[in-house]
Design a protein around this motif. Structure first.
Motif, PDB file in Angstrom:
ATOM      1  N   ASP A  79      -7.226  -0.772  -9.082  1.00 22.94           N
ATOM      2  CA  ASP A  79      -7.105  -2.143  -8.570  1.00 22.94           C
ATOM      3  C   ASP A  79      -8.304  -2.343  -7.651  1.00 22.94           C
TER       4      ASP A  79
ATOM      5  N   ASN B 295       5.693   3.595   1.315  1.00 23.77           N
ATOM      6  CA  ASN B 295       5.310   2.298   0.755  1.00 23.77           C
ATOM      7  C   ASN B 295       5.139   1.256   1.848  1.00 23.77           C
TER       8      ASN B 295
ATOM      9  N   SER C  13      -7.537  -3.080  -4.052  1.00 23.40           N
ATOM     10  CA  SER C  13      -6.923  -1.970  -3.308  1.00 23.40           C
ATOM     11  C   SER C  13      -7.308  -0.662  -3.985  1.00 23.40           C
TER      12      SER C  13
ATOM     13  N   ASN D  35      -3.087   4.241  -2.309  1.00 30.73           N
ATOM     14  CA  ASN D  35      -3.231   3.242  -3.375  1.00 30.73           C
ATOM     15  C   ASN D  35      -3.370   3.850  -4.769  1.00 30.73           C
TER      16      ASN D  35
ATOM     17  N   SER E 257       2.357  -0.044   5.318  1.00 32.77           N
ATOM     18  CA  SER E 257       0.977  -0.004   5.781  1.00 32.77           C
ATOM     19  C   SER E 257       0.829   0.700   7.119  1.00 32.77           C
TER      20      SER E 257
ATOM     21  N   SER F 240      -8.220   3.219  -4.939  1.00 36.91           N
ATOM     22  CA  SER F 240      -7.651   4.515  -4.578  1.00 36.91           C
ATOM     23  C   SER F 240      -8.550   5.185  -3.548  1.00 36.91           C
TER      24      SER F 240
ATOM     25  N   MET G 216       0.850  -1.178   0.000  1.00 32.68           N
ATOM     26  CA  MET G 216       0.000   0.000   0.000  1.00 32.68           C
ATOM     27  C   MET G 216       0.894   1.239   0.000  1.00 32.68           C
ATOM     28  N   ARG G 217       0.647   2.120  -0.941  1.00 31.42           N
ATOM     29  CA  ARG G 217       1.412   3.364  -1.014  1.00 31.42           C
ATOM     30  C   ARG G 217       0.538   4.520  -0.555  1.00 31.42           C
ATOM     31  N   THR G 218       1.113   5.381   0.257  1.00 34.28           N
ATOM     32  CA  THR G 218       0.416   6.578   0.725  1.00 34.28           C
ATOM     33  C   THR G 218       1.233   7.793   0.319  1.00 34.28           C
TER      34      THR G 218
END
Length: 126
Positions: free
Chosen positions: A72, A23, A75, A45, A25, A77, A1-3
């Motif tokens: 996705d 990158n 996951s 995401n 969680s 956005s 999960m990218r923030t």
């Protein structure tokens, strides 16, 4: 999960003060910011990477759009924002609630393809 966290100064310029991408969680991140009123925007995401120069003003980030086919579904956005006042020599925390982004669907055309359709009466609206 990218923030991705974007911090915009709410001074007259409303310029991008800080952008950081994580990158992991972890729900807790620490940022060093200058004092003043801030708007913090989180995007989670994202299927894209962001260009800081293109997003140098808060108005430009508000115009970002995602394509549905790039999503996705496992996951999706998400985004959220919060305001914060940073004071010198004080630690301040903020919570940002994120929600899934919904794509807008535009109906381009609607047509009637009833081959054997016959109008039996003249419809009227009262």
């Amino acid at each position: 999960m990218r923030t991705d966290l974007f911090v915009y100064s709410l001074s007259d310029q409303k310029g991008l003060e800080h952008h950081e991408s994580f990158n992991d969680s972890s729900a807790v991140h620490t940022l060093d910011l200058t004092a003043g009123e801030k708007e913090i925007i989180a995007i989670v995401n994202s299927p894209y990477t962001f260009n800081d120069q293109a997003l140098s003003r808060i108005e430009s980030l508000e115009q970002v759009q995602f394509a549905f086919e790039d999503e996705d579904m496992l996951s999706p956005s998400m985004s959220g924002k919060s305001s914060l006042t940073v004071r010198a020599s004080e630690e301040t925390s903020v919570e940002i609630n994120v929600r899934t982004l919904v794509c807008r669907i535009v109906l381009a055309e609607a047509s009637n393809n009833l081959g054997s359709y016959q109008r039996l009466e003249n419809p009227r609206v009262f």
